[in-house]
Write an enzyme that holds these catalytic residues in place. Sequence first.
Site, PDB file in Angstrom:
ATOM      1  N   GLN A  75       0.814  -1.216   0.000  1.00 17.89           N
ATOM      2  CA  GLN A  75       0.000   0.000   0.000  1.00 17.89           C
ATOM      3  C   GLN A  75       0.845   1.262   0.000  1.00 17.89           C
ATOM      4  O   GLN A  75       0.321   2.361  -0.165  1.00 17.89           O
ATOM      5  CB  GLN A  75      -0.932   0.007   1.198  1.00 17.89           C
ATOM      6  CG  GLN A  75      -0.229   0.147   2.539  1.00 17.89           C
ATOM      7  CD  GLN A  75      -1.171   0.001   3.710  1.00 17.89           C
ATOM      8  OE1 GLN A  75      -1.529  -1.103   4.099  1.00 17.89           O
ATOM      9  NE2 GLN A  75      -1.585   1.135   4.284  1.00 17.89           N
ATOM     10  N   CYS A  81      -5.050   0.017   3.734  1.00 17.69           N
ATOM     11  CA  CYS A  81      -4.911  -1.384   4.141  1.00 17.69           C
ATOM     12  C   CYS A  81      -6.216  -2.152   4.053  1.00 17.69           C
ATOM     13  O   CYS A  81      -6.248  -3.310   3.640  1.00 17.69           O
ATOM     14  CB  CYS A  81      -4.349  -1.455   5.555  1.00 17.69           C
ATOM     15  SG  CYS A  81      -5.465  -0.780   6.821  1.00 17.69           S
ATOM     16  N   HIS A 373      -5.470  -0.955  11.651  1.00 18.77           N
ATOM     17  CA  HIS A 373      -4.937  -1.586  10.440  1.00 18.77           C
ATOM     18  C   HIS A 373      -5.739  -2.838  10.132  1.00 18.77           C
ATOM     19  O   HIS A 373      -6.262  -3.492  11.044  1.00 18.77           O
ATOM     20  CB  HIS A 373      -3.459  -1.943  10.676  1.00 18.77           C
ATOM     21  CG  HIS A 373      -2.705  -2.341   9.444  1.00 18.77           C
ATOM     22  ND1 HIS A 373      -2.618  -1.546   8.327  1.00 18.77           N
ATOM     23  CD2 HIS A 373      -1.980  -3.456   9.161  1.00 18.77           C
ATOM     24  CE1 HIS A 373      -1.867  -2.143   7.417  1.00 18.77           C
ATOM     25  NE2 HIS A 373      -1.478  -3.314   7.895  1.00 18.77           N
ATOM     26  N   ASN A 394       0.332  -9.174   5.179  1.00 22.51           N
ATOM     27  CA  ASN A 394       0.291  -7.729   5.355  1.00 22.51           C
ATOM     28  C   ASN A 394       0.354  -7.068   3.984  1.00 22.51           C
ATOM     29  O   ASN A 394       0.590  -7.727   2.968  1.00 22.51           O
ATOM     30  CB  ASN A 394       1.465  -7.274   6.240  1.00 22.51           C
ATOM     31  CG  ASN A 394       1.174  -5.984   6.981  1.00 22.51           C
ATOM     32  OD1 ASN A 394       0.289  -5.226   6.608  1.00 22.51           O
ATOM     33  ND2 ASN A 394       1.926  -5.718   8.028  1.00 22.51           N
TER      34      ASN A 394
END
Length: 453
Positions: A75, A81, A373, A394
Amino acid sequence: MTLGNPHTPQAADRGLTPARIEMYEKEFASRPANRLMQNAVTQTPVDDIALDRRIVTAADHSVSHHLDDWKVTDQKRSGRCWMFAGLNLLRVGAARELGVKDFEFSQNYVLWWDKFERANYFLESMIETSGADVDDRTVAHLLGDPISDGGQWNMFVALVAKHGLVPKTAMPETESSSATGPMNRALKSLLRRGARDLRRLAADGAEAQREHKAEVLAAVHRVLSIHLGTPPQKFLWQWRDKDQEFHREGWLTPAEFAAAYVRIPLDEYVCLVHDPRESSPAGRTFTVEHLGNIVEAPPVVYLNVEMDLLKRLTMDAVVGGEPVWFGCDVGRMMRADIGLWDARLYDYEAVYDAPFAMDKAERLLHHETQMTHAMLFTGVDVVDGAPRRWRVENSWGGEKADSGFWTMNDSWFGEHVFEVAVRRSALPPELAEALAGPPIVLPAWDPMGALAR
């Protein structure tokens, strides 16, 4: 104005007197451990001092159930996210359908529509609250961040349902999609000015306000198109699969592309949260005032459940072969270079000789935590029917951890995970029925309305 006698006991208790300061200094200097820590922390990052090596050396990154065989996304310098995690969930089925190893939906396309819809949502909120003072707590909260990058699971689903999706090749990243700060600065100024004007027009009625809203949105459209490009209404879709066979499907709209390649029923997913505050009973649904991005979309609704159930449903989904979108307070007890989360990773109490512990409910009540997040669970290590650790995709690129895949010990899940998206059919019957009940309405500033970035 009289401040009172500075020599009274009450004043001495309230102020930092020279005698009290001297007492603190003598107490600090009298303890060798304080001087040792001062020498260490003034020369070395405190997290390196507080890091519990026993946890690091005991960390095993293998898991019994492992889904991912793809590369992570990035990102970059943006707060996207939540949409990256959502698109990462969807790309698994799309890649299989296309017969390719790696595939990405356009994150820039979803960003464009989120920003435009979010601008309209904010301006409608300003019209709705235009009778309140500008320093009213709700109005002030909305003006504080009128167009954040952050979002929620329900907001992602609403965007896909209304605007569809396109492949990354149809609307690639730009400088501003990867670094949203300058664009957001311009958008926030436009929207706050628009809010000012809409509030001034309140006496002229809603029709006059919405005429002006259309002018503000025209300017927002220009800003977005300048920074991000123009979202395609149609695009030519063709690709080469992993066996090097060429395919051409022809011209598709974003809605047609989403219908063809979103392989999971998004409307069947529900958002479960763990909110242990006494004011938030388990088994009830919640919503938050002014939380959303599309005016006509269903409201953001959570179902509050106990942590053990949240873990079990997440584990069952991963064991069953499906990654799980989740939101958490990512910066707590995190070691980025090795990609590890553990609830006891840092021993700050030993460094500072001071207590820090609060339970999850206390941290929510005292503004010490909130969701920050969103990511994707892609693996779990199951021992005797219970999760021991989790594998996490992630969206911070592949340079850290296991090529961008992180390890979360189960102790961290319980303390810092707030919400997951799972299929409605996985819920126990009583909780599935609870989804139909009227939600408890939380104020706009409640921490459960925090946006993942």
